[in-house]
Motif scaffolding. Structure first.
Motif, PDB file in Angstrom:
ATOM      1  N   PHE A  15     -10.275  -0.810   4.473  1.00  0.00           N
ATOM      2  CA  PHE A  15      -9.842   0.584   4.535  1.00  0.00           C
ATOM      3  C   PHE A  15     -11.059   1.459   4.821  1.00  0.00           C
ATOM      4  O   PHE A  15     -12.155   1.197   4.314  1.00  0.00           O
ATOM      5  CB  PHE A  15      -9.245   1.033   3.202  1.00  0.00           C
ATOM      6  CG  PHE A  15      -7.786   0.692   3.019  1.00  0.00           C
ATOM      7  CD1 PHE A  15      -7.108  -0.115   3.909  1.00  0.00           C
ATOM      8  CD2 PHE A  15      -7.087   1.184   1.928  1.00  0.00           C
ATOM      9  CE1 PHE A  15      -5.765  -0.425   3.738  1.00  0.00           C
ATOM     10  CE2 PHE A  15      -5.752   0.890   1.738  1.00  0.00           C
ATOM     11  CZ  PHE A  15      -5.092   0.083   2.641  1.00  0.00           C
ATOM     12  N   VAL A  28     -11.894   5.709   4.829  1.00  0.00           N
ATOM     13  CA  VAL A  28     -11.482   7.099   4.679  1.00  0.00           C
ATOM     14  C   VAL A  28     -12.760   7.911   4.487  1.00  0.00           C
ATOM     15  O   VAL A  28     -13.551   7.647   3.583  1.00  0.00           O
ATOM     16  CB  VAL A  28     -10.503   7.285   3.500  1.00  0.00           C
ATOM     17  CG1 VAL A  28     -11.034   6.713   2.204  1.00  0.00           C
ATOM     18  CG2 VAL A  28     -10.125   8.747   3.337  1.00  0.00           C
ATOM     19  N   HIS A  31      -6.727   0.612  -3.207  1.00  0.00           N
ATOM     20  CA  HIS A  31      -5.758   1.512  -2.585  1.00  0.00           C
ATOM     21  C   HIS A  31      -5.768   2.875  -3.261  1.00  0.00           C
ATOM     22  O   HIS A  31      -5.715   3.910  -2.585  1.00  0.00           O
ATOM     23  CB  HIS A  31      -4.350   0.902  -2.671  1.00  0.00           C
ATOM     24  CG  HIS A  31      -4.038  -0.040  -1.553  1.00  0.00           C
ATOM     25  ND1 HIS A  31      -3.086   0.217  -0.592  1.00  0.00           N
ATOM     26  CD2 HIS A  31      -4.559  -1.252  -1.244  1.00  0.00           C
ATOM     27  CE1 HIS A  31      -3.029  -0.790   0.261  1.00  0.00           C
ATOM     28  NE2 HIS A  31      -3.908  -1.704  -0.117  1.00  0.00           N
ATOM     29  N   ALA A  87      -8.898   4.875  -2.241  1.00  0.00           N
ATOM     30  CA  ALA A  87      -8.849   5.393  -0.870  1.00  0.00           C
ATOM     31  C   ALA A  87      -7.854   6.537  -0.735  1.00  0.00           C
ATOM     32  O   ALA A  87      -8.169   7.600  -0.171  1.00  0.00           O
ATOM     33  CB  ALA A  87      -8.489   4.261   0.094  1.00  0.00           C
ATOM     34  N   LYS A  88      -6.664   6.334  -1.273  1.00  0.00           N
ATOM     35  CA  LYS A  88      -5.602   7.314  -1.055  1.00  0.00           C
ATOM     36  C   LYS A  88      -5.786   8.581  -1.877  1.00  0.00           C
ATOM     37  O   LYS A  88      -5.311   9.656  -1.484  1.00  0.00           O
ATOM     38  CB  LYS A  88      -4.251   6.660  -1.306  1.00  0.00           C
ATOM     39  CG  LYS A  88      -3.944   5.614  -0.238  1.00  0.00           C
ATOM     40  CD  LYS A  88      -2.687   4.817  -0.521  1.00  0.00           C
ATOM     41  CE  LYS A  88      -2.483   3.760   0.544  1.00  0.00           C
ATOM     42  NZ  LYS A  88      -1.298   2.918   0.305  1.00  0.00           N
ATOM     43  N   THR A 125      -6.539   7.773   5.343  1.00  0.00           N
ATOM     44  CA  THR A 125      -6.894   6.392   5.018  1.00  0.00           C
ATOM     45  C   THR A 125      -6.400   5.478   6.134  1.00  0.00           C
ATOM     46  O   THR A 125      -5.206   5.404   6.402  1.00  0.00           O
ATOM     47  CB  THR A 125      -6.270   5.963   3.678  1.00  0.00           C
ATOM     48  OG1 THR A 125      -6.830   6.766   2.629  1.00  0.00           O
ATOM     49  CG2 THR A 125      -6.559   4.499   3.393  1.00  0.00           C
ATOM     50  N   SER A 169      -6.585   1.585   8.081  1.00  0.00           N
ATOM     51  CA  SER A 169      -6.824   0.167   7.865  1.00  0.00           C
ATOM     52  C   SER A 169      -7.418  -0.464   9.124  1.00  0.00           C
ATOM     53  O   SER A 169      -6.963  -0.189  10.239  1.00  0.00           O
ATOM     54  CB  SER A 169      -5.507  -0.530   7.514  1.00  0.00           C
ATOM     55  OG  SER A 169      -5.674  -1.926   7.439  1.00  0.00           O
ATOM     56  N   ASP A 206      -1.884   3.691   7.451  1.00  0.00           N
ATOM     57  CA  ASP A 206      -1.551   2.995   6.206  1.00  0.00           C
ATOM     58  C   ASP A 206      -0.303   3.607   5.572  1.00  0.00           C
ATOM     59  O   ASP A 206      -0.288   3.958   4.399  1.00  0.00           O
ATOM     60  CB  ASP A 206      -2.730   3.036   5.233  1.00  0.00           C
ATOM     61  CG  ASP A 206      -2.500   2.128   4.033  1.00  0.00           C
ATOM     62  OD1 ASP A 206      -2.104   0.967   4.249  1.00  0.00           O
ATOM     63  OD2 ASP A 206      -2.670   2.589   2.892  1.00  0.00           O
ATOM     64  N   SER A 263      -2.636  10.830  10.192  1.00  0.00           N
ATOM     65  CA  SER A 263      -3.064   9.431  10.055  1.00  0.00           C
ATOM     66  C   SER A 263      -3.189   8.757  11.416  1.00  0.00           C
ATOM     67  O   SER A 263      -4.134   8.001  11.659  1.00  0.00           O
ATOM     68  CB  SER A 263      -2.077   8.657   9.180  1.00  0.00           C
ATOM     69  OG  SER A 263      -2.171   9.035   7.839  1.00  0.00           O
TER      70      SER A 263
END
Length: 337
Positions: free
Chosen positions: A158, A160, A274, A277-278, A285, A287, A300, A317
């Motif tokens: 990931f 971000v 997760h 990142a989120k 974020t 992938s 993602d 995104s």
């Protein structure tokens, strides 16, 4: 002097979901065309419908190969596979034809990438139920890509902002994940993470491993996993020449990496990485699937059938997904991991 723009293939995803919408919204942005040459692999009739629904100022240019694209703002270059029957199509519903079509877009994009006709693939959402309805023998992107690319057990990363996160374990229970946190696995994954970062053009790579227990176990006071397996795995990786650190308590390591202390963090289980990142930025974020003979980035999030074709879905995104592919493509090496 204009920066050389590489071609990024965009399979449009499940036609009943938000993939077509976020694709055309993204390709209405000037910054995308400044960074790359976006090429949609999909169904032109669906792309035209998405343009109508989103009310973006775009025209469709149907082409037979990547070399024929215009790649200019205001035009969407599309390789049209003509595999959606609009009379039988409906928005926001599981449909076999959409599952089959999404599979065909991905396979076509992979063939272009394997033939070096495109520099990378930026994927939109597909739907597991639609794939199943079409009797496609894969449950998702990763399984398709590892088969088509001949790369077993791809490594997910990931990204971000400046934070990069790898995952030691994936879709297993927390109990099963803990049983997989062995010295050997930690050592192996740190080696793979280091090589993945190298392929992406990152020099002098500094990796951290997140701790499992509170305060990384406090030397065994709150659990022995760090003492018995995780720590020794990190030390073994260091002996292999990898600049690995930790285990660093999970409540601080992701913040430290976001602020530049580490180039990447190896998360020990799915939700640990997760969540980090989120919570940093859910919509940005992205992938990256490492271990393939080509570069692949992905949003993602899912097909969002509940809001599909209502001009509600955000394209942030997807925009980040395309831009990240464009950023890494010139640095990416196709050497096998």
């Amino acid at each position: 002097m204009e920066t050389k723009r590489t071609i990024i293939a965009i399979p449009m995803g499940d036609a009943a979901g938000i993939g077509p919408e976020i694709t055309v919204k993204s390709l209405s942005k000037e910054e995308i065309y400044k960074k790359c040459k976006p090429l949609v692999i999909g169904d032109a009739s669906i792309i035209k419908k998405a343009i109508e629904v989103t009310n973006v100022n775009l025209s469709v240019n149907i082409i037979a190969s990547p070399s024929k694209g215009k790649y200019e703002l205001g035009t969407v270059d599309v390789i049209d596979l003509k595999n959606i029957n609009l009379e039988k199509w409906s928005a926001g519903e599981v449909q076999a034809q959409c599952g089959q079509a999404s599979f065909e877009y991905i396979k076509y994009a992979v063939n272009l990438a394997m033939g070096r006709e495109v520099a990378a693939i930026a994927t939109t959402p597909i739907n597991k139920e639609s794939l199943k309805a079409a009797k496609v023998p894969y449950i998702g992107h990763t399984e398709m890509l590892e088969d088509f690319g001949g790369a077993p057990d791809p490594l997910t990363m990931f990204q971000v902002r400046g934070l990069r996160i790898f995952f030691l374990t994936r879709h297993v229970s927390v109990k099963e994940a803990i049983s997989q946190m062995t010295k050997e696995r930690v050592r192996d994954y740190l080696s793979r993470c280091d090589k993945a970062l190298q392929r992406l053009g990152i020099e002098n790579r500094k990796l951290a491993v997140a701790g499992l227990n509170p305060h990384s176990g406090e030397g065994g006071l709150f659990g022995m996993e760090e003492v018995d397996e995780i720590g020794p795995g990190i030390e073994a990786a260091r002996q292999d020449g990898i600049d690995a650190h930790g285990p660093v308590p999970a409540d601080s390591v992701f913040f430290q990496a976001l602020n530049g202390k580490y180039d990447a963090v190896l998360s020990l289980y799915h939700d640990q990485g997760h969540i980090a990142a989120k919570m940093t930025d859910f919509h940005r974020t992205i992938s990256i699937t490492n271990g393939l003979p080509f570069l692949r980035t992905s949003v993602d999030h899912g097909t969002a059938f509940d809001i599909a074709w209502q001009n509600i879905a955000s394209s942030v995104s997807m925009e980040e997904c395309i831009k990240l592919a464009a950023d890494y493509a010139p640095k990416f090496t196709s050497d096998s991991l």
